[in-house]
Design a protein around this motif. Structure first.
Motif, PDB file in Angstrom:
ATOM      1  N   ALA A 126       0.806  -1.223   0.000  1.00 27.33           N
ATOM      2  CA  ALA A 126       0.000   0.000   0.000  1.00 27.33           C
ATOM      3  C   ALA A 126       0.839   1.273   0.000  1.00 27.33           C
ATOM      4  CB  ALA A 126      -0.933  -0.007   1.206  1.00 27.33           C
ATOM      5  N   LYS A 140       1.406   3.226  -2.271  1.00 26.72           N
ATOM      6  CA  LYS A 140       0.829   4.256  -3.140  1.00 26.72           C
ATOM      7  C   LYS A 140      -0.651   4.505  -2.836  1.00 26.72           C
ATOM      8  CE  LYS A 140       3.899   3.353  -7.090  1.00 26.72           C
ATOM      9  NZ  LYS A 140       3.945   2.979  -8.533  1.00 26.72           N
ATOM     10  N   ASP A 141      -1.183   3.804  -1.851  1.00 28.65           N
ATOM     11  CA  ASP A 141      -2.621   3.833  -1.600  1.00 28.65           C
ATOM     12  C   ASP A 141      -2.950   4.653  -0.353  1.00 28.65           C
ATOM     13  OD1 ASP A 141      -5.314   3.378  -1.564  1.00 28.65           O
ATOM     14  OD2 ASP A 141      -5.187   1.232  -1.150  1.00 28.65           O
ATOM     15  N   ASP A 174      -5.512   6.665   0.246  1.00 28.12           N
ATOM     16  CA  ASP A 174      -6.919   6.546   0.637  1.00 28.12           C
ATOM     17  C   ASP A 174      -7.180   5.233   1.361  1.00 28.12           C
ATOM     18  OD1 ASP A 174      -7.491   8.998  -0.477  1.00 28.12           O
ATOM     19  OD2 ASP A 174      -8.152   8.171  -2.408  1.00 28.12           O
ATOM     20  N   GLY A 175      -6.582   4.156   0.856  1.00 29.06           N
ATOM     21  CA  GLY A 175      -6.759   2.862   1.499  1.00 29.06           C
ATOM     22  C   GLY A 175      -6.188   2.833   2.902  1.00 29.06           C
TER      23      GLY A 175
END
Length: 235
Positions: free
Chosen positions: A67, A69-70, A72-73
């Motif tokens: 994650a 690059k994530d 929002d996650g």
């Protein structure tokens, strides 16, 4: 959510993340539909934990996601249904220079945002340190500059201690942590070649062969997971 963090690289963050997730997953069981109740997350762009998880494949006993690059996650991690424990592996890129007087030493940019999101959602921090003086200052700096300003509970874990080297370095590290940092885990993760080879062989600690050495290597992670749970550090 437990964040495995240290400015110093090479202290075993990935090993602690993966193996703590494995023993915790085995201890607490799955969700009613058979889905694991433990999630491991990597925000390290190098992807060593992701490579390890891929090597284990379908036999991985916990959920895993890469994650880095994530953003929002990561901000939604605390809302993942059915997951009772989350372990997050972080990179060793923290640029905590001693002359940096900024209010937030994580800096700017996407990587800093990612790590900030992880820490903002964390319930506890696990800081691995190897029994050698080179790790003392980076570990203390990580605590003073990143962990304590966020008022996060933390545990320092002595990792990769080889009993064959004697206990002088171990005792020196224990004394440093107790005097300068506090919050030292009683459990010491001992050095075993099994741990070093596990990622290449595509296994986690709960999948080691049934022999005395493997049992001893696993025992350390079982004890550390129990210690973390008893300290009240959960998602």
């Amino acid at each position: 959510m437990h964040v495995v963090l240290n400015q110093k690289g090479g202290v075993g963050k990935s090993t602690l993340t993966v193996n703590l997730a494995a023993v915790t997953a085995e201890a607490i069981g799955t969700q009613p539909d058979g889905t694991p109740s433990v999630l491991a997350v990597s925000v390290d762009p190098q992807g060593s934990t992701s490579w390890w998880a891929d090597r284990v494949g379908d036999e991985l006993p916990f959920l895993f996601t890469q994650a880095h690059k994530d953003l929002d996650g990561l901000n939604r991690l605390s809302k993942v249904k059915g997951v009772r424990h989350i372990f997050v592996d972080t990179p060793g890129w923290l640029d905590l220079s001693e002359d940096d007087s900024s209010a937030d030493p994580l800096g700017d940019g996407r990587a800093a945002e990612i790590l900030r999101a992880v820490l903002d959602n964390a319930d506890s921090v696990i800081l691995p340190i190897e029994p050698e003086p080179l790790g003392f200052k980076p570990t203390l700096r990580t605590i003073k500059r990143v962990v304590e300003p966020r008022k996060l509970p933390y545990t320092v874990v002595i990792n990769n201690w080889d009993p064959r080297d004697g206990d002088v370095d171990l005792k020196q590290t224990q004394e440093f942590v107790e005097k300068s940092c506090g919050h030292l885990a009683r459990t010491v993760i001992r050095h075993y070649k099994l741990h070093a080879r596990a990622s290449a062989e595509g296994v986690v600690v709960t999948q080691y062969p049934a022999n005395r050495v493997a049992l001893q290597g696993r025992q350390d992670f079982d004890k550390l997971a129990l210690e973390i749970a008893l300290n009240g550090a959960s998602q």
